[in-house]
Design an enzyme around this catalytic site. Structure first.
Site, PDB file in Angstrom:
ATOM      1  CG  HIS A 278      -1.894  -1.119   1.232  1.00 30.94           C
ATOM      2  ND1 HIS A 278      -1.630  -2.294   1.894  1.00 30.94           N
ATOM      3  CD2 HIS A 278      -3.113  -1.268   0.660  1.00 30.94           C
ATOM      4  CE1 HIS A 278      -2.647  -3.123   1.720  1.00 30.94           C
ATOM      5  NE2 HIS A 278      -3.552  -2.525   0.981  1.00 30.94           N
ATOM      6  CG  ASP A 350      -3.877  -5.027  -4.516  1.00 28.80           C
ATOM      7  OD1 ASP A 350      -4.974  -4.619  -4.079  1.00 28.80           O
ATOM      8  OD2 ASP A 350      -2.996  -5.490  -3.773  1.00 28.80           O
TER       9      ASP A 350
END
Length: 574
Positions: A278, A350
């Protein structure tokens, strides 16, 4: 549900590519309800065999304008708990994201293939990229998904079910937590070691997702926990690919038997790095041979079980395509995932709002991801820019039309595979049979890592403590202990101490008679308690199972699916 059938896929994609060559000249910003006259001529969906999703998808693709094709490969998020009625703040967020006020308007304007429902909790390691919540309650979710489908039904692709996805992994990443059956974590299932129990539990979970109008789950996590990755952790089934693989296959079969598409993640194996994608681009430094032996068998198991989708990860695999995130790597997605592992379904990125994908503009990132072999672009940080970028690349040739046609055909094939009976009624939620399946899996997971199996129980009274202010979890265990006949007192009793996600050695209690790990059990290596237990989960089912063990009414038969230094996998082997 079985695997996607693509025996006729290649020929159909070639046909549709020829049919679509040279069109379309429709405006860049289509009207909410585009006219059928903007679409090129071609066969109608009704001309395809009703029982052949690939043929239906190819026939529908051949009727679509460029804007429809681009929309089908986008799966953003939207702000608001309703499709058509949102707060001023949500409207402002949607305008910044997509130039519209509501989720329904976003679907209409960009002819979207699907939406992901997002939300977060304080214990969710992915909360940093979850910027809104669509999941306040099961009834609200069902109303929202109904509204989304009503909006999508007006599109030229309305014959195919609209994709509504969410991250319902169970454990620390669980978007819908109240009013549903909550399974124990994947790591708990790995400790139980019984794929039949896992499949039954995930079948129950799939039925409840379907009842709420969700037909795509971004689960299960197929990553093998080769490192102490905090971002993966108990989301994984364990550290041994030979034990993880059957668990992954079981979860896929369970979900898809209920009409919900499974998504293996995070290919090519996020558990092989301890870093968080992330915030940065993690590097997988293992050799290709090591990845083939340790990371990829679980993905192959899910593929063999018929998974309809695989999620690509923002990972730098140095031994295969150094410096290129897997999300943007043809070598990994096209050559390895499709070629070597044989996956023919939908590849989903993702989140494109994660740091490694934001090195490019939303439009360029979407084009790069599609060219690498992805079929669905997830959570772009700007829908309009991604949409415009894909259209521009299609028209200047940097996005080959055949690649876009192939991606849209795969997406629509999956949608048609998901078409079936009406969603189960909301009464399906928290069904006793579903709770029984969750309870059975949780009970089989409880593990003794120190202490005798025969004396794991405690003699009351008991005082339950925890680190991190876990009042709800303490209350769950207190109630379960009371139901099991154990007297619980506020202080002065035998201390049972709970540790969970994010807790370290500093959160342990030296005076605890029993220490229980409710997430990854690594912290237990520093615990001094004479009895050490692991549930790997703080779900109601896990706390009930723990209470029965503490009360001496159940035998703990789990084995730790990860190595805890200085401790055995279990002291009570069957």
């Amino acid at each position: 549900m079985g695997g996607v059938s693509f025996r006729r896929h290649a020929a159909l994609v070639t046909l549709t590519a020829l049919l679509l060559a040279g069109c379309s000249d429709a405006p860049r910003r289509p009207d909410p309800a585009p006219s059928a006259s903007t679409a090129p001529p071609g066969p109608t969906p009704s001309a395809a065999p009703a029982d052949d999703p690939a043929s239906r998808a190819a026939a529908l693709v051949a009727t679509l304008a460029d804007e429809d094709l681009v929309g089908q490969v986008l799966m953003p998020y939207a702000y608001g708990s309703s499709a058509t009625r949102v707060s001023p703040g949500s409207a402002a967020g949607n305008r910044a994201l997509a130039g519209v006020d509501t989720p329904a308007e976003m679907i209409a304007r960009y002819r979207l293939g699907g939406l992901i429902l997002v939300g977060f909790s304080a214990d969710d390691p992915t909360q940093g990229n979850q910027e809104t919540t669509n999941v306040d309650s099961p009834a609200q979710v069902r109303e929202l998904t109904t509204g989304l489908r009503e909006a999508a039904a007006k599109l030229p692709t309305g014959a195919a079910p609209f994709l509504v996805g969410t991250d319902q992994e169970y454990g620390v990443v669980t978007r819908i937590t109240d009013g549903v059956t909550t399974l124990p974590s994947a790591l708990a299932a790995g400790a139980a070691g019984d794929p039949a129990l896992t499949e039954a539990a995930w079948r129950a979970a799939g039925a409840e997702l379907a009842a709420m109008g969700i037909n795509l789950d971004f689960a299960p996590v197929a990553d093998v926990l080769a490192t102490r990755s905090a971002v993966i952790g108990s989301r994984s089934f364990g550290a041994d690919p030979k034990r993880v693989s059957p668990q992954v296959g079981a979860a896929v079969r369970g979900l898809q038997s209920a009409g919900v598409a499974a998504t293996l993640k995070h290919f090519p194996g996020h558990g092989h790095s301890a870093d968080d994608s992330h915030e940065e681009l993690p590097a997988l430094t293992q050799s290709r041979a090591a990845l083939e032996a340790g990371a990829w068998p679980s993905f192959k198991a899910g593929i063999d079980a018929g998974t309809l989708a695989v999620m690509s990860a923002h990972l730098d695999v140095r031994s295969v395509d150094p410096g290129t995130p897997a999300t943007f790597s043809r070598k990994l997605l096209t050559d390895v995932l499709r070629g070597q592992l044989g996956f023919q379904g939908v590849v989903i990125t993702d989140g494109m709002n994660m740091a490694p994908a934001k090195r490019w503009s939303p439009g360029e990132a979407a084009v790069r991801a599609l060219n690498a072999g992805n079929d669905l672009i997830l959570m772009t940080p700007n829908v309009g820019q991604a949409y415009d970028g894909l259209l521009a690349a299609l028209r200047d040739g940097s996005l080959p039309r055949a690649r876009l046609v192939d991606a849209a055909t795969r997406v629509l094939t999956m949608k048609f595979r998901l078409a079936g009976p009406a969603a189960p009624p909301m009464s399906t939620l928290n069904d006793p049979a579903h709770r029984k399946a969750a309870d059975a899996l949780a009970a089989a997971a409880v593990t003794v890592l120190r202490g005798s199996c025969g004396t794991a129980g405690v003699r009351g009274p008991v005082t339950v403590t925890s680190s991190g202010g876990r009042d709800r979890t303490r209350a769950l265990l207190t109630d379960a202990l009371t139901a099991a006949g154990v007297r619980v007192v506020p202080r002065g009793g035998t201390v049972v101490h709970l540790v969970g996600y994010g807790d370290g050695a500093g959160d342990l209690r030296a005076d605890a008679a029993v220490t229980v790990a409710m997430d990854t059990p690594y912290v237990l290596s520093a615990a001094k308690s004479p009895t050490l237990l692991a549930t790997y989960s703080s779900s109601p089912a896990s706390m009930t199972a723990l209470a029965k063990v503490l009360a001496g009414k159940a035998r703990p038969g789990g084995r730790s699916p990860v190595t805890v230094p200085g401790l055995p996998a279990s002291t009570c082997d069957s």
